[in-house]
Enzyme design. Sequence first.
Site, mmCIF file in Angstrom:
data_model
loop_
_atom_site.group_PDB
_atom_site.id
_atom_site.type_symbol
_atom_site.label_atom_id
_atom_site.label_comp_id
_atom_site.label_asym_id
_atom_site.label_seq_id
_atom_site.Cartn_x
_atom_site.Cartn_y
_atom_site.Cartn_z
ATOM 1 N N GLY A 115 -12.099 -3.124 30.777
ATOM 2 C CA GLY A 115 -13.392 -3.427 31.397
ATOM 3 C C GLY A 115 -13.351 -4.728 32.160
ATOM 4 O O GLY A 115 -12.291 -5.305 32.420
ATOM 5 N N ASP A 243 -28.092 -12.018 31.512
ATOM 6 C CA ASP A 243 -27.395 -10.830 32.020
ATOM 7 C C ASP A 243 -27.421 -9.708 30.979
ATOM 8 O O ASP A 243 -26.391 -9.117 30.667
ATOM 9 C CB ASP A 243 -25.958 -11.184 32.401
ATOM 10 C CG ASP A 243 -25.351 -10.175 33.384
ATOM 11 O OD1 ASP A 243 -26.132 -9.432 34.024
ATOM 12 O OD2 ASP A 243 -24.113 -10.131 33.500
#
Length: 417
Positions: A115, A243
């Site tokens: 990722g 975030d």
Amino acid sequence: GLRVGLLVFAIVGSVGVFAGICTVIYCIYTGVCCGRKKIHNSVQPTITRGSSSTSHASSNNPPSRSLTVRRQGSRALWRQRSGTSSAKHADRAEEFSFEELAAATNNFSVENRIGAGSFGVIYKGKLSDGKEVAIKRGETGPRTKRLQEKENAFDSEIAFLSRLHHKHLVRLVGYCEERDERLLVYEYMKNGALYDHLHDRNNIEKHSSFINSWKVRIGIALDAARGIEYLHNYAVPPIIHRDIKSSNILLDANWTARVSDFGLSMMGHESNKDLRPLSAAGTLGYIDPEYYSLNVLTAKSDVYGFGVVLLELLSGKKAIIKGENEGDDPISVVDYAIPAIMAGELGKILDPRVGKPELNESEAVELVAYTALHCVNLEGKDRPTMTDIVVNLERALTLCEDSHGSISSVGISIASD
């Protein structure tokens, strides 16, 4: 008598002078030592114009300046945001060599890549003791600005995660800082990111994924909410993540959810005053519109992002939904789902892969939907706190196992400023 008096006066005077000299020596000694230790032992942010200007000046240094000079800005910014010194990153975090981490990831092979996070690529690794970890390697490149951003994110994550310990936050194992390389080592989350399960192309029916269950999805939402609530209410000073999104909610081997990626996080104020960062940061589709337009950051910005995650869990749609036909404009999951919820037509937007809620789940799903509705209000003052959200999700999870009770009888915990 005069002789005795003079003798007493001389003795007292000598003692006084000696004590004064000792006091001066002690003050000088403690002043020097405390001055050296002040940054290391501080737990409160030291926000001063001096450190801000240092940080700003450093970000404009040309590439020809030395690495030491370039790092001054990021270190000052770290102290400003965390109150800790970058000289000793974390007494609980282990320092690894670059060689160790390269060996752990098969030299950062594509096969080990799992990722990406803020300013870095994440690899699965196995340390020499056999422990599985996730290693985030900061992007490398000649651009000074990118290097500054990478170092700020690196410093932020160490500053926050080295002192935050909660079962619903990803734990920092260690770090590496060699030359231009910046790497962070986290505990490995076996089941990956929530985003990958929700939006996996192979997840096409109920039995395709473990998370295709309303009870499981609500449990995941509750875990993440508890992690964010800890950041807002129990961390000292409070922390605003900035975030919150489904790709930053990771799942361990037991499907327990943990909030990750603190590269954009900022210290909040215990007095709940607004923050005005240099520029808005976050991810398209999750970013608070009030924060984006006014550049005013509060804990309610995280609440908005979490509301979008709740809508993802309910609908199975991405935060930004592409048009079905070529030329169609994309729409946000907020614009897709909220009108249906407000019209009492929740069933129209529920993820068909999970299926229609059973009798003991329908009220729980409705409670989650109405909580999400309030989370994505345009104005932060009209959104609930994370504590309100945790209360609602706890009740929703209970309702999944209890056919008794109803929304009208238990109420919805929504408090606005």
